[in-house]
Scaffold this motif. Structure first.
Motif, PDB file in Angstrom:
ATOM      1  N   LEU A 171       6.362 -10.228  -7.385  1.00 15.69           N
ATOM      2  CA  LEU A 171       7.011  -9.025  -6.678  1.00 15.69           C
ATOM      3  C   LEU A 171       6.159  -7.711  -6.550  1.00 15.69           C
ATOM      4  O   LEU A 171       5.953  -7.041  -5.563  1.00 15.69           O
ATOM      5  N   LEU A 172       5.799  -7.167  -7.896  1.00 14.95           N
ATOM      6  CA  LEU A 172       5.150  -5.975  -7.728  1.00 14.95           C
ATOM      7  C   LEU A 172       3.725  -6.006  -6.927  1.00 14.95           C
ATOM      8  O   LEU A 172       3.491  -5.196  -6.439  1.00 14.95           O
ATOM      9  N   THR A 173       2.835  -7.161  -7.250  1.00 17.39           N
ATOM     10  CA  THR A 173       1.763  -7.269  -6.595  1.00 17.39           C
ATOM     11  C   THR A 173       1.791  -7.167  -5.033  1.00 17.39           C
ATOM     12  O   THR A 173       1.098  -6.278  -4.389  1.00 17.39           O
ATOM     13  N   ASP A 174       2.688  -7.888  -4.548  1.00 16.74           N
ATOM     14  CA  ASP A 174       2.976  -8.117  -2.979  1.00 16.74           C
ATOM     15  C   ASP A 174       3.263  -6.639  -2.633  1.00 16.74           C
ATOM     16  O   ASP A 174       3.188  -6.249  -1.393  1.00 16.74           O
ATOM     17  N   SER A 175       4.484  -6.130  -3.042  1.00 14.53           N
ATOM     18  CA  SER A 175       4.942  -4.734  -2.777  1.00 14.53           C
ATOM     19  C   SER A 175       4.053  -3.951  -2.625  1.00 14.53           C
ATOM     20  O   SER A 175       3.767  -3.039  -1.876  1.00 14.53           O
ATOM     21  N   ILE A 176       2.791  -3.692  -3.756  1.00 18.07           N
ATOM     22  CA  ILE A 176       1.907  -2.788  -3.780  1.00 18.07           C
ATOM     23  C   ILE A 176       0.939  -2.955  -2.709  1.00 18.07           C
ATOM     24  O   ILE A 176       0.382  -1.877  -2.215  1.00 18.07           O
ATOM     25  N   ARG A 177       0.708  -4.180  -2.432  1.00 17.24           N
ATOM     26  CA  ARG A 177      -0.152  -4.753  -1.600  1.00 17.24           C
ATOM     27  C   ARG A 177       0.189  -4.032  -0.084  1.00 17.24           C
ATOM     28  O   ARG A 177      -0.531  -3.558   0.787  1.00 17.24           O
ATOM     29  N   ALA A 178       1.610  -4.362   0.176  1.00 17.97           N
ATOM     30  CA  ALA A 178       2.085  -3.911   1.604  1.00 17.97           C
ATOM     31  C   ALA A 178       2.054  -2.310   1.738  1.00 17.97           C
ATOM     32  O   ALA A 178       1.852  -1.943   2.618  1.00 17.97           O
ATOM     33  N   LEU A 179       2.393  -1.650   0.507  1.00 18.43           N
ATOM     34  CA  LEU A 179       2.299  -0.069   0.613  1.00 18.43           C
ATOM     35  C   LEU A 179       0.808   0.440   0.716  1.00 18.43           C
ATOM     36  O   LEU A 179       0.658   1.554   1.546  1.00 18.43           O
ATOM     37  N   LEU A 180      -0.072  -0.217   0.006  1.00 18.09           N
ATOM     38  CA  LEU A 180      -1.363   0.196   0.212  1.00 18.09           C
ATOM     39  C   LEU A 180      -1.840  -0.057   1.856  1.00 18.09           C
ATOM     40  O   LEU A 180      -2.766   0.691   2.431  1.00 18.09           O
TER      41      LEU A 180
END
Length: 204
Positions: free
Chosen positions: A129-138
């Motif tokens: 969840l964290l990895t993909d959320s941060i990817r989207a935000l970046l």
């Protein structure tokens, strides 16, 4: 990681059916798979479909319109996204697989989060969840509009999250700055020392 190229061939065929003149390159580490796919492309008479035995990290092409990565494991998804962003690709589509990098660097700073993530399966799901959320935000911080959703039923594969990003012609600087701030807030809240995509983008 185009593998045996099933989806790569399907994409090229679809583009031909739409009368779109395109050059499509499949990147794969295993040379025997690349040779197999090259032979199939030649047999079909598809000169615009190519395969290269190469690590995506060393692939240099500044003219990428669309980048697609399906189930590139762990940081390979980050490498693919970074390549697309460096080339200012109009569209980036990735279906991530495995999230080991963030899981290893995740050290929750609060007792409540430590208790929440004390079991391996909980750590695995939270890291995803964290990895993909941060990817989207970046991606949004870099001027892309993103969506994160399930693209196929979970009975077919548990790795069914799709991240799509479309580059905006006029991104909103305030939204970009807000997304960058959110990334840092998430990292702090969950004790994440590094997100590999962020590291890659800092080097571009």
């Amino acid at each position: 990681g185009s593998g045996k190229g099933y989806l790569t061939f399907a994409r090229y065929h679809h583009l031909q059916q739409q009368q779109q003149a395109a050059t499509l390159t499949g990147i794969e580490l295993r040379e025997h798979l690349v040779e197999f796919c090259q032979a199939q492309a030649r047999a079909l008479g598809w000169p615009g479909l190519r395969f290269r035995a190469q690590d995506i990290a060393t692939y240099a092409n500044a003219a990428i319109d669309v980048l697609i990565a399906l189930h590139a494991c762990d940081t390979a998804t980050d490498l693919a996204i970074a390549k697309g962003m460096a080339a200012a690709a109009a569209v980036i589509v990735v279906a991530p697989c495995c999230h080991r990098q963030v899981r290893r660097s995740m050290t929750p700073p609060s007792p409540a989060l430590t208790a929440l993530l004390r079991h391996g399966i909980q750590q695995e799901r939270q890291a995803a969840l964290l990895t993909d959320s941060i990817r989207a935000l970046l991606l949004e911080a870099a001027g892309y509009q993103t969506k994160v959703f399930e693209f196929i039923q979970s009975e077919h594969t548990a790795k069914n999250t799709l991240i799509t990003a479309v580059r905006l012609s006029q991104p909103n600087p305030k939204h970009q700055a807000h997304c960058a701030t959110q990334v840092e807030a998430i990292k702090t809240a969950f004790g994440i020392t590094e997100h590999y995509l962020q590291t890659l983008l800092a080097e571009i």
